[in-house]
Design a protein around this motif. Structure first.
Motif, mmCIF file in Angstrom:
data_model
loop_
_atom_site.group_PDB
_atom_site.id
_atom_site.type_symbol
_atom_site.label_atom_id
_atom_site.label_comp_id
_atom_site.label_asym_id
_atom_site.label_seq_id
_atom_site.Cartn_x
_atom_site.Cartn_y
_atom_site.Cartn_z
ATOM 1 N N GLN A 272 8.505 -21.582 -9.956
ATOM 2 C CA GLN A 272 8.071 -20.543 -9.027
ATOM 3 C C GLN A 272 9.154 -20.159 -8.020
ATOM 4 O OE1 GLN A 272 4.460 -22.212 -7.429
ATOM 5 N NE2 GLN A 272 3.361 -21.974 -9.379
ATOM 6 N N LEU A 273 10.226 -20.948 -7.945
ATOM 7 C CA LEU A 273 11.332 -20.568 -7.070
ATOM 8 C C LEU A 273 11.946 -19.246 -7.521
ATOM 9 C CD1 LEU A 273 13.259 -23.911 -6.441
ATOM 10 C CD2 LEU A 273 12.026 -22.554 -4.755
ATOM 11 N N GLY A 274 11.835 -18.996 -8.835
ATOM 12 C CA GLY A 274 12.362 -17.730 -9.362
ATOM 13 C C GLY A 274 13.852 -17.620 -9.130
ATOM 14 N N GLY A 275 14.242 -16.671 -8.296
ATOM 15 C CA GLY A 275 15.646 -16.469 -8.009
ATOM 16 C C GLY A 275 16.245 -15.369 -8.869
ATOM 17 N N TYR B 139 21.548 -18.893 -10.836
ATOM 18 C CA TYR B 139 20.390 -18.442 -10.080
ATOM 19 C C TYR B 139 20.734 -18.456 -8.596
ATOM 20 C CZ TYR B 139 17.411 -19.221 -14.192
ATOM 21 O OH TYR B 139 16.836 -19.177 -15.437
ATOM 22 N N ALA B 140 20.341 -17.413 -7.895
ATOM 23 C CA ALA B 140 20.461 -17.367 -6.440
ATOM 24 C C ALA B 140 19.058 -17.528 -5.859
ATOM 25 C CB ALA B 140 21.079 -16.041 -6.004
ATOM 26 N N LEU B 141 18.832 -18.675 -5.210
ATOM 27 C CA LEU B 141 17.493 -19.004 -4.704
ATOM 28 C C LEU B 141 17.426 -18.783 -3.199
ATOM 29 C CD1 LEU B 141 17.026 -22.409 -6.571
ATOM 30 C CD2 LEU B 141 16.456 -20.106 -7.394
ATOM 31 N N SER B 142 16.283 -18.349 -2.738
ATOM 32 C CA SER B 142 16.056 -18.146 -1.310
ATOM 33 C C SER B 142 16.019 -19.486 -0.581
ATOM 34 C CB SER B 142 14.732 -17.410 -1.108
ATOM 35 O OG SER B 142 14.244 -17.593 0.195
ATOM 36 N N PRO B 143 16.863 -19.707 0.442
ATOM 37 C CA PRO B 143 16.802 -20.968 1.195
ATOM 38 C C PRO B 143 15.421 -21.282 1.764
ATOM 39 C CG PRO B 143 18.865 -19.857 1.659
ATOM 40 C CD PRO B 143 18.022 -18.891 0.857
ATOM 41 N N PRO B 144 14.693 -20.311 2.360
ATOM 42 C CA PRO B 144 13.337 -20.644 2.840
ATOM 43 C C PRO B 144 12.420 -21.123 1.721
ATOM 44 C CG PRO B 144 14.086 -18.611 3.853
ATOM 45 C CD PRO B 144 15.086 -18.951 2.795
ATOM 46 N N ALA B 145 12.548 -20.533 0.519
ATOM 47 C CA ALA B 145 11.707 -20.960 -0.605
ATOM 48 C C ALA B 145 12.044 -22.376 -1.024
ATOM 49 C CB ALA B 145 11.877 -19.999 -1.787
ATOM 50 N N VAL B 146 13.339 -22.726 -1.017
ATOM 51 C CA VAL B 146 13.748 -24.083 -1.371
ATOM 52 C C VAL B 146 13.236 -25.072 -0.324
ATOM 53 C CG1 VAL B 146 15.719 -25.634 -1.722
ATOM 54 C CG2 VAL B 146 15.762 -23.318 -2.675
ATOM 55 N N ARG B 147 13.368 -24.711 0.951
ATOM 56 C CA ARG B 147 12.878 -25.597 2.015
ATOM 57 C C ARG B 147 11.369 -25.826 1.878
ATOM 58 N NH1 ARG B 147 15.834 -21.983 5.414
ATOM 59 N NH2 ARG B 147 17.907 -22.783 5.914
#
Length: 248
Positions: A26-29, A104-112
Motif C-alpha cells: 500500500q506504500l505504492g510510490g 520506487y519513490a516513496l512518500s516519507p510520511p507514508a513510510v513513517r
C-alpha cells in the motif's frame, strides 16, 4: 505487486504476514526509470522521497576534488537508497546507475506511518540498516587490510550472496554488470591491477568469467582464501528477533 523486490528481500529471512505484505504494497510510490551511467542522486541534492531499488544495479559514491572516486557500496533490487530522508533533507553522497533500471519513490510520511503501525516492519527496516552498516564495516576491513586478491574474491562472494537473496543469482553463477573500473573504484585499486587479479583468480581455478558474468568453480576454497564469512549478514539474528516479536 508494488515493492516486490523489497518484499522478496525481507521475505527471504522471515515469512512476512499478510498484513505486513499489504502494508508494504500500500506504500505504492512512483516508479522512476534510470539509464546506465546516469547520476541518480547528486551529493547535496534536496531529497523528498525514500528511494527503493526496483530493478537494476546502482552504486553509492563520493568523489574527491581531483576527480578520484570511491564507490561505497553496490545497490541491488530491494535495497533502500537510504532512510536519511526521514530525518534530513539533503543527500551526503551520490548514487550512479550501473545498469538500466528503476526505483520506487516513496512518500516519507507514508513510510513513517507504516513503521509506526507495525513493530515487525519497523524491525525489518531497522535490520536493513544494520546489515548495510555491516557491509560498510566489511568494506573498511577489505580495503584497509586485505590484499588485492582477497578484496576481489571477498567482494564477488558478497555480491553473489546478496544477489541470491533477491533472486538475482542462481546456483554458482552471478550476472556481474560492474565494469573493472567500477570494481577498482570499489576496492581502492587501479583498473589494470583489477584485471590482472581477476585473471589470476581464473588461472587459480576459483572462477570462470564471461561478459558480465562470473561462475564460481570452487566457492569454498575462494571463501577460505579471502576469509569470507557471511555471518556479518546477521541472518540468524534477524530470524530470531522477528520470531520473538510474533505471537506464539
Amino acid at each position: 505487486m508494488p515493492l516486490e523486490a523489497l518484499i522478496a528481500r525481507l521475505g527471504y529471512y522471515n515469512d512476512l504476514g499478510a498484513g505486513d505484505r499489504a502494508a508494504l504494497s500500500q506504500l505504492g510510490g512512483k516508479v522512476r526509470p534510470f539509464r546506465a551511467n546516469s547520476e541518480i542522486i547528486s551529493a547535496g541534492q534536496k531529497m523528498d522521497a525514500v528511494l527503493v531499488m526496483r530493478d537494476g544495479w546502482a552504486a553509492r559514491f563520493k568523489t574527491l576534488e581531483d576527480g578520484r572516486r570511491q564507490i561505497l557500496n553496490i545497490l541491488l533490487p530491494g535495497d533502500i537508497f537510504d532512510l536519511q530522508v526521514l530525518v534530513a533533507a539533503e543527500a551526503d553522497h551520490g548514487v550512479i546507475a550501473v545498469t538500466d533500471g528503476s526505483f520506487y519513490a516513496l512518500s516519507p510520511p507514508a513510510v513513517r506511518a507504516m513503521l509506526a503501525g507495525s513493530g515487525t516492519l519497523t524491525m525489518a527496516f531497522w535490520w536493513t540498516q544494520v546489515q548495510e552498516e555491516a557491509f560498510l564495516r566489511e568494506q573498511i576491513v577489505r580495503n584497509g587490510r586485505q590484499s588485492a586478491q582477497e578484496r576481489i574474491g571477498h567482494l564477488l562472494l558478497e555480491l553473489h550472496r546478496r544477489a541470491q537473496i533477491v533472486k538475482q543469482a542462481h546456483g554458482d553463477s552471478l550476472r556481474l554488470p560492474l565494469t573493472q573500473t567500477q570494481i577498482a573504484d570499489t576496492l581502492g585499486l587501479t583498473p589494470i591491477h583489477t584485471n590482472r587479479v581477476l585473471r589470476r583468480l581464473v588461472r587459480a581455478g576459483y572462477i570462470e568469467m564471461g561478459r558480465q558474468w562470473i561462475h564460481f568453480l570452487d566457492a569454498p576454497a575462494l571463501a577460505e582464501m579471502c576469509e569470507f564469512d557471511p555471518s556479518y549478514f546477521h541472518l540468524d539474528a534477524f530470524r530470531m528477533r522477528l520470531g520473538q516479536m510474533r505471537p506464539g
